[in-house]
Design a protein around this motif. Structure first.
Motif, PDB file in Angstrom:
ATOM      1  N   PRO A 172       0.851  -1.204   0.000  1.00 49.15           N
ATOM      2  CA  PRO A 172       0.000   0.000   0.000  1.00 49.15           C
ATOM      3  C   PRO A 172       0.888   1.256   0.000  1.00 49.15           C
ATOM      4  CG  PRO A 172      -0.817  -1.593   1.592  1.00 49.15           C
ATOM      5  CD  PRO A 172       0.505  -2.121   1.095  1.00 49.15           C
ATOM      6  N   LYS A 173       0.447   2.297  -0.688  1.00 48.69           N
ATOM      7  CA  LYS A 173       1.369   3.397  -0.998  1.00 48.69           C
ATOM      8  C   LYS A 173       1.849   4.204   0.214  1.00 48.69           C
ATOM      9  CE  LYS A 173      -2.086   6.911  -1.956  1.00 48.69           C
ATOM     10  NZ  LYS A 173      -2.792   7.689  -2.964  1.00 48.69           N
ATOM     11  N   GLN A 174       1.136   4.098   1.360  1.00 49.56           N
ATOM     12  CA  GLN A 174       1.565   4.918   2.509  1.00 49.56           C
ATOM     13  C   GLN A 174       2.784   4.340   3.234  1.00 49.56           C
ATOM     14  OE1 GLN A 174      -1.215   3.066   2.377  1.00 49.56           O
ATOM     15  NE2 GLN A 174      -1.948   2.435   4.397  1.00 49.56           N
ATOM     16  N   TYR A 175       3.172   3.123   2.875  1.00 51.32           N
ATOM     17  CA  TYR A 175       4.273   2.473   3.606  1.00 51.32           C
ATOM     18  C   TYR A 175       5.630   2.663   2.927  1.00 51.32           C
ATOM     19  CZ  TYR A 175       0.598   0.091   6.227  1.00 51.32           C
ATOM     20  OH  TYR A 175      -0.482  -0.179   7.012  1.00 51.32           O
ATOM     21  N   ASP A 176       6.675   2.484   3.734  1.00 47.97           N
ATOM     22  CA  ASP A 176       8.058   2.422   3.233  1.00 47.97           C
ATOM     23  C   ASP A 176       8.506   0.969   3.274  1.00 47.97           C
ATOM     24  OD1 ASP A 176       8.212   5.263   3.371  1.00 47.97           O
ATOM     25  OD2 ASP A 176       8.475   5.046   5.547  1.00 47.97           O
ATOM     26  N   ALA A 177       9.512   0.666   2.475  1.00 49.14           N
ATOM     27  CA  ALA A 177      10.095  -0.673   2.528  1.00 49.14           C
ATOM     28  C   ALA A 177      11.600  -0.572   2.660  1.00 49.14           C
ATOM     29  CB  ALA A 177       9.716  -1.452   1.277  1.00 49.14           C
ATOM     30  N   LEU A 178      12.177  -1.446   3.485  1.00 49.70           N
ATOM     31  CA  LEU A 178      13.630  -1.496   3.695  1.00 49.70           C
ATOM     32  C   LEU A 178      14.112  -2.911   3.441  1.00 49.70           C
ATOM     33  CD1 LEU A 178      13.642   0.287   7.175  1.00 49.70           C
ATOM     34  CD2 LEU A 178      14.213   1.338   4.969  1.00 49.70           C
ATOM     35  N   HIS A 179      15.365  -3.006   3.001  1.00 49.95           N
ATOM     36  CA  HIS A 179      15.918  -4.307   2.623  1.00 49.95           C
ATOM     37  C   HIS A 179      17.432  -4.256   2.824  1.00 49.95           C
ATOM     38  CE1 HIS A 179      16.336  -7.982   0.246  1.00 49.95           C
ATOM     39  NE2 HIS A 179      16.942  -7.372  -0.744  1.00 49.95           N
ATOM     40  N   ASN A 180      18.121  -5.324   2.521  1.00 50.07           N
ATOM     41  CA  ASN A 180      19.572  -5.366   2.657  1.00 50.07           C
ATOM     42  C   ASN A 180      20.269  -4.352   1.762  1.00 50.07           C
ATOM     43  OD1 ASN A 180      18.320  -8.273   2.648  1.00 50.07           O
ATOM     44  ND2 ASN A 180      20.006  -8.331   4.091  1.00 50.07           N
ATOM     45  N   THR A 181      19.647  -4.061   0.613  1.00 52.22           N
ATOM     46  CA  THR A 181      20.248  -3.148  -0.361  1.00 52.22           C
ATOM     47  C   THR A 181      19.375  -1.903  -0.493  1.00 52.22           C
ATOM     48  OG1 THR A 181      19.020  -4.180  -2.140  1.00 52.22           O
ATOM     49  CG2 THR A 181      21.203  -5.088  -1.682  1.00 52.22           C
ATOM     50  N   SER A 182      19.852  -0.925  -1.243  1.00 51.88           N
ATOM     51  CA  SER A 182      19.119   0.344  -1.387  1.00 51.88           C
ATOM     52  C   SER A 182      17.976   0.221  -2.384  1.00 51.88           C
ATOM     53  CB  SER A 182      20.065   1.425  -1.893  1.00 51.88           C
ATOM     54  OG  SER A 182      21.208   1.431  -1.108  1.00 51.88           O
ATOM     55  N   VAL A 183      17.041   1.146  -2.247  1.00 52.73           N
ATOM     56  CA  VAL A 183      15.922   1.220  -3.193  1.00 52.73           C
ATOM     57  C   VAL A 183      16.450   1.771  -4.520  1.00 52.73           C
ATOM     58  CG1 VAL A 183      13.734   2.406  -3.664  1.00 52.73           C
ATOM     59  CG2 VAL A 183      14.240   1.572  -1.354  1.00 52.73           C
ATOM     60  N   VAL A 184      16.107   1.108  -5.624  1.00 50.87           N
ATOM     61  CA  VAL A 184      16.500   1.684  -6.921  1.00 50.87           C
ATOM     62  C   VAL A 184      15.332   2.364  -7.616  1.00 50.87           C
ATOM     63  CG1 VAL A 184      18.535   0.263  -7.428  1.00 50.87           C
ATOM     64  CG2 VAL A 184      16.290  -0.590  -8.056  1.00 50.87           C
ATOM     65  N   SER A 185      14.109   1.926  -7.311  1.00 51.80           N
ATOM     66  CA  SER A 185      12.958   2.665  -7.848  1.00 51.80           C
ATOM     67  C   SER A 185      11.752   2.451  -6.956  1.00 51.80           C
ATOM     68  CB  SER A 185      12.646   2.200  -9.278  1.00 51.80           C
ATOM     69  OG  SER A 185      12.051   0.917  -9.241  1.00 51.80           O
ATOM     70  N   SER A 186      10.883   3.473  -6.953  1.00 52.10           N
ATOM     71  CA  SER A 186       9.668   3.392  -6.146  1.00 52.10           C
ATOM     72  C   SER A 186       8.564   4.041  -6.960  1.00 52.10           C
ATOM     73  CB  SER A 186       9.923   4.133  -4.833  1.00 52.10           C
ATOM     74  OG  SER A 186       8.754   4.122  -4.061  1.00 52.10           O
ATOM     75  N   GLN A 187       7.622   3.244  -7.428  1.00 51.13           N
ATOM     76  CA  GLN A 187       6.587   3.778  -8.318  1.00 51.13           C
ATOM     77  C   GLN A 187       5.221   3.635  -7.667  1.00 51.13           C
ATOM     78  OE1 GLN A 187       7.663   1.058 -11.499  1.00 51.13           O
ATOM     79  NE2 GLN A 187       7.491   2.776 -12.922  1.00 51.13           N
ATOM     80  N   VAL A 188       4.483   4.750  -7.587  1.00 49.84           N
ATOM     81  CA  VAL A 188       3.120   4.684  -7.050  1.00 49.84           C
ATOM     82  C   VAL A 188       2.149   4.453  -8.198  1.00 49.84           C
ATOM     83  CG1 VAL A 188       1.329   5.982  -5.836  1.00 49.84           C
ATOM     84  CG2 VAL A 188       3.714   6.131  -5.089  1.00 49.84           C
ATOM     85  N   GLN A 189       1.291   3.465  -8.035  1.00 54.64           N
ATOM     86  CA  GLN A 189       0.240   3.190  -9.024  1.00 54.64           C
ATOM     87  C   GLN A 189      -1.079   3.113  -8.281  1.00 54.64           C
ATOM     88  OE1 GLN A 189       1.443  -0.435 -10.967  1.00 54.64           O
ATOM     89  NE2 GLN A 189       3.082   0.547 -12.109  1.00 54.64           N
ATOM     90  N   GLU A 190      -1.884   4.184  -8.368  1.00 54.80           N
ATOM     91  CA  GLU A 190      -3.131   4.297  -7.597  1.00 54.80           C
ATOM     92  C   GLU A 190      -2.857   4.092  -6.107  1.00 54.80           C
ATOM     93  OE1 GLU A 190      -5.965   1.811  -9.599  1.00 54.80           O
ATOM     94  OE2 GLU A 190      -5.812   2.984 -11.432  1.00 54.80           O
TER      95      GLU A 190
END
Ligand SMILES: [Zn+2]
Length: 840
Positions: A172-190
């Protein structure tokens, strides 16, 4: 990893199954090169869906493909080989979570496996789990160590199958996500957001991580990898001022020592109150329990523990993550090396505050019984390593310290560098490690003696025919074992201090070239994984010639000898009373003596003797009428607890009451000690008042209440405490080891056992499956045949809990050993109490 834990820890004997060779391992000839994992999930939904693509390399031709899966519903499996895609029939995993597809004809070279599936989000700290549901802003986090990644995606969930992972999440678009590596893209779709992460280094699946929620962050300025600390927005981040410096210095220290750069490009942290976990070394996203962060006014010891924890996790980036065990039987290497180097970091960076890093082995001896699991033991099932517990940290580090002492620091470092160079980025094993020290003929036998056997040596010095002789035997005499032990002895001949190196590899050896009347100290640096007894009659080694760590080793050793009735118990108690009566109240020696006296009430003195024994101690200890000067000491809480809790001293009880009235809980000095004294002496109504403080309190005060409310003195108080532990109010706090507090008191053990027996279901709901096996440890301080019976019947219906039987055996061995030794110790107590009464 660092779990939150009982007094101490350990092992078990594997259930031997008539499984065929290696059905618990994936085929050797198939490797995983890359894996894409795409998850669609939300912290507000209990299920998630996933898609994964595995790029396989098949060395020799194979008519099977195999991978791990657990608790996932597989919807489709497709294999692509040489441009042809085939659907594979869905197959159930075996008891080791391995799915094996039989292929119609053998394949080799490159192949792709695509799997669509659904999974469940856990409520407990396993796999992907959800936390903070009550707060209205829940978040998802992960814990994959060990063998839990397979509950999140089908894969090669084994340490020798390192791969590059490429994760993406649809959330859901209100959340952030974290992982071992960095974010390379973040696209909102509706209403949705698709977050893609950079591919990982070649890593193993246990150290993957994922967090989804509403987070805030703090930058650790000046750190080599521009580290960021993230936390759920419901958690306030109060990091110690020197956190950036600590992270930077640890990285630099390791790079310098190993002559090998930090192996990754990201070193962030995720801070949250994680049940049952202190910290976890996920590559690039270290998990840290917010409860581990010290308060602003924390003392040196608390700071030392925190720094050691952070250093430990950072060291794992080299030892564990970059250099990874070939199989789980060498998991001890991850924890031992991390502990070993974390202590080095503290010694180098904070030489004034290393107290928490002394005597690596002392807490290990406690349950390293013959029935304990050896550090290097066969592992087949999830949870088998959980069964080794603290020994992997303490015993393993001690063995490394012994190696370093025997070889000398410079030589050890040179050989460590050579070792690291060989295994960098790859897998390792104990034999690979010992190979590097093959120029010392004894090295391999030494390492193997300590990692493949349980228990530890008792070294006894004696004088025979005008020579000093050293003998070894198992500390617990029910079995006899032998060790190869490199020793560095300190020799005092009345004038000068010398050292003497030797390797003890027989039952008995003469110490050559040492005068027969010399005083000998066996545990140079206080690190040896052995106990020692001096029967030469040559007198006590001069304390002034011992370092702080060696003095601590001496004190710890004497306590162990006394508790095991290898020296006279009351003579030992006299030596503690002497320390308390002669040294300044606030010293470390006095602190140790006070807490040892407290321990004797928990681990030795039966209910029938407890009043008389307390009366005796009161008559020999300083009489305290004015408490404020005592409480002004850092160890004031120890004084208050011994006097108010164990000795029922009325002035201590009034002092606790006054302190409680005089300040709000948040400002109360020695809060836990004050609360314990109040709880132990509370009426039913007073107990209810204290209990009602829990709900409205801040988290760290709740922690102290959970450490205190279990000291109640009636069954209804104990029931109220246990009910609180099992209620939703304690979610986010560790509850498992807190069941031990009521069982510290011999008179409440039967009731504690009955409560636990009848609440198995509720307890199982709260504790992660692989951690449930530790529950018998709540009774490990018991010490009579009667207690052993209580423990057996408490867990009679828990046989379905994996690993529990083995833990129960260790606990029963500890209790029975203690009960056997106690006969002599209690005779010593009775003789003294009898004499004392006589003289009255
Ligand atoms: Zn660790």
């Amino acid at each position: 990893m660092y779990s939150s834990r009982f007094l101490s820890v350990i092992l078990f004997i594997l259930v031997s199954l008539s499984a065929q060779a290696n059905t618990h391992r994936l085929p050797e000839n198939i490797t995983l090169e890359r894996q894409n994992v795409a998850l669609t999930l939300s912290p507000k939904q209990s299920e998630f869906s996933g898609y994964t693509l595995m790029h396989l390399a098949i060395k020799q031709s194979s008519d099977i493909v195999a991978y791990h899966v657990r608790d996932l519903v597989i919807e489709s499996v497709e294999l692509t080989h040489k441009g042809q895609t085939t659907s594979l029939e869905i197959v159930q995993p075996n008891e080791f979570d391995i799915v094996t597809h039989q292929l119609s004809k053998p394949i080799s070279g490159q192949a792709k496996l695509q799997i669509r599936y659904k999974g469940k989000i856990n409520q407990k700290t396993m796999g992907l789990f959800v936390a903070d549901q009550q707060s209205g802003s829940p978040y998802i986090f992960s814990q994959f160590q060990e063998m839990e990644a397979r509950t999140v995606f089908p894969g090669f969930d084994a340490p020798d199958k390192k791969a590059r992972f490429e994760f993406s999440v649809d959330i859901p678009k209100q959340y952030d996500a974290l992982h071992n590596t960095s974010v390379v893209s973040s696209q909102v779709q509706e209403e949705r957001k698709i977050v893609r992460f950079a591919p990982s280094h070649k890593i193993y699946s246990d150290v993957l991580a994922l967090a989804v929620g509403e987070f805030h962050s703090v930058k650790l300025k000046g750190t080599p990898n521009n580290s960021v600390v993230y936390a759920p927005k419901t958690i306030t981040l109060n990091l110690p001022d020197d956190m950036s410096e600590l992270v930077s210095n640890t990285v630099r220290f390791m790079e310098d020592y190993l002559d090998y750069p930090f192996p990754y490009s990201k070193l962030d942290f995720f801070v949250a109150p994680i049940d049952g976990l202190a910290a976890m070394e996920n590559v690039g996203l270290i998990a840290l329990n917010s409860h581990q962060i010290p308060e602003q006014d924390a003392d040196g010891f608390a700071m030392c523990r925190f720094r050691k924890l952070i250093a430990h996790e950072v060291v794992h980036m080299w030892f564990g993550n970059d250099i990874t065990m070939g199989w789980y039987n060498d998991y001890w290497m991850h924890e031992s090396f991390a502990e070993f180097f974390a202590a080095k970091v503290l010694q180098a960076l904070y030489p004034q505050e290393t107290g928490c890093a002394f005597n690596p082995q002392s807490s290990a001896f406690f349950d390293d019984k013959h029935s304990a699991r050896a550090l290097r033991s066969e592992v087949k099932y999830r949870g088998d390593n959980e069964a080794i517990g603290q020994l992997a940290y303490t015993k393993g580090r001690s063995v490394l310290e012994m190696a370093e002492l025997a070889l000398g620091k410079a030589q050890f470092k040179t050989q460590m560098r050579a070792y690291v160079k060989q295994v960098a980025g790859a897998n390792t094993s104990a034999p690979l490690f010992t190979q590097h020290f093959a120029n010392r003929a004894w090295f391999e036998a030494f390492i193997n003696a300590f990692i493949t056997q349980s228990n530890y040596p008792l070294l006894t010095l004696s004088k025979q025919n005008a020579q000093i002789v050293i003998q070894q035997s198992s500390f617990d005499s029910s079995q006899d074992k032998r060790w190869t032990i490199p020793l560095t002895l300190k020799i005092w001949d009345g004038k000068a201090l010398k050292t003497h190196k030797m390797v003890l590899n027989k039952a008995r050896m003469v110490i050559s070239n040492v005068p027969a009347n010399a005083q000998i100290f066996l545990d140079t640096n206080g690190i040896g994984y052995f106990r020692y007894l001096d029967t030469t009659g040559n007198g006590k080694f001069p304390v002034a010639q011992l370092s702080r760590a060696e003095q601590a080793s001496y004190i710890d050793n004497q306590e162990a000898l006394a508790m095991a009735a290898k020296i006279d118990f009351m003579a030992y108690i006299d030596s503690l009373l002497h320390i308390i009566n002669t040294l300044p109240h606030g010293t470390l020696e006095v602190s140790n003596a006070l807490s040892t006296l407290q321990d004797t009430f928990v681990t030795l003195i039966p209910e029938s003797l407890s009043d008389e024994y307390a009366h005796y101690l009161r008559s020999k200890l300083p009489s305290i009428s004015e408490w404020p000067p005592i409480l002004a000491n850092q160890n004031g809480g120890l004084w208050l607890e011994l006097y108010g809790l164990n000795l029922s001293d009325s002035s201590a009880i009034s002092a606790a009451k006054q302190a409680y009235k005089g300040a709000p809980l948040s400002e109360l000095a020695h809060r836990t000690a004050v609360l314990r004294v109040l709880v132990a002496n509370a009426s039913e109504q007073e107990y209810q008042t204290l209990l009602s403080q829990f709900a409205p309190s801040e988290k760290h005060i709740k922690e102290d209440l959970l450490d205190s409310l279990g000291y109640g003195n009636t069954h209804s108080q104990i029931k109220a405490f246990y009910d609180l532990l099992l209620s939703d109010a304690t979610k986010g706090h560790d509850i498992d080891y807190r069941f031990q507090f009521p069982a510290f008191s011999p008179k409440h053990r039967a009731y504690a056992g009955e409560y636990i027996r009848s609440h198995k279901k509720a307890i199982s709901k709260r504790i992660a499956d692989d951690k449930l096996q530790w529950f018998p440890y709540n009774f490990i301080t018991a010490c009579s045949a009667k207690d052993a019976k209580i423990v057996k019947s408490t867990f009679a219906d828990w046989q379905d809990v994996q690993g529990l039987d083995a833990k129960l055996n260790i606990v029963l061995e500890v209790i029975n050993e203690c009960a056997g030794n106690a006969k002599r110790s209690l005779q010593s107590v009775r003789d003294r109490l009898g004499k004392n009464q006589h003289s009255l």
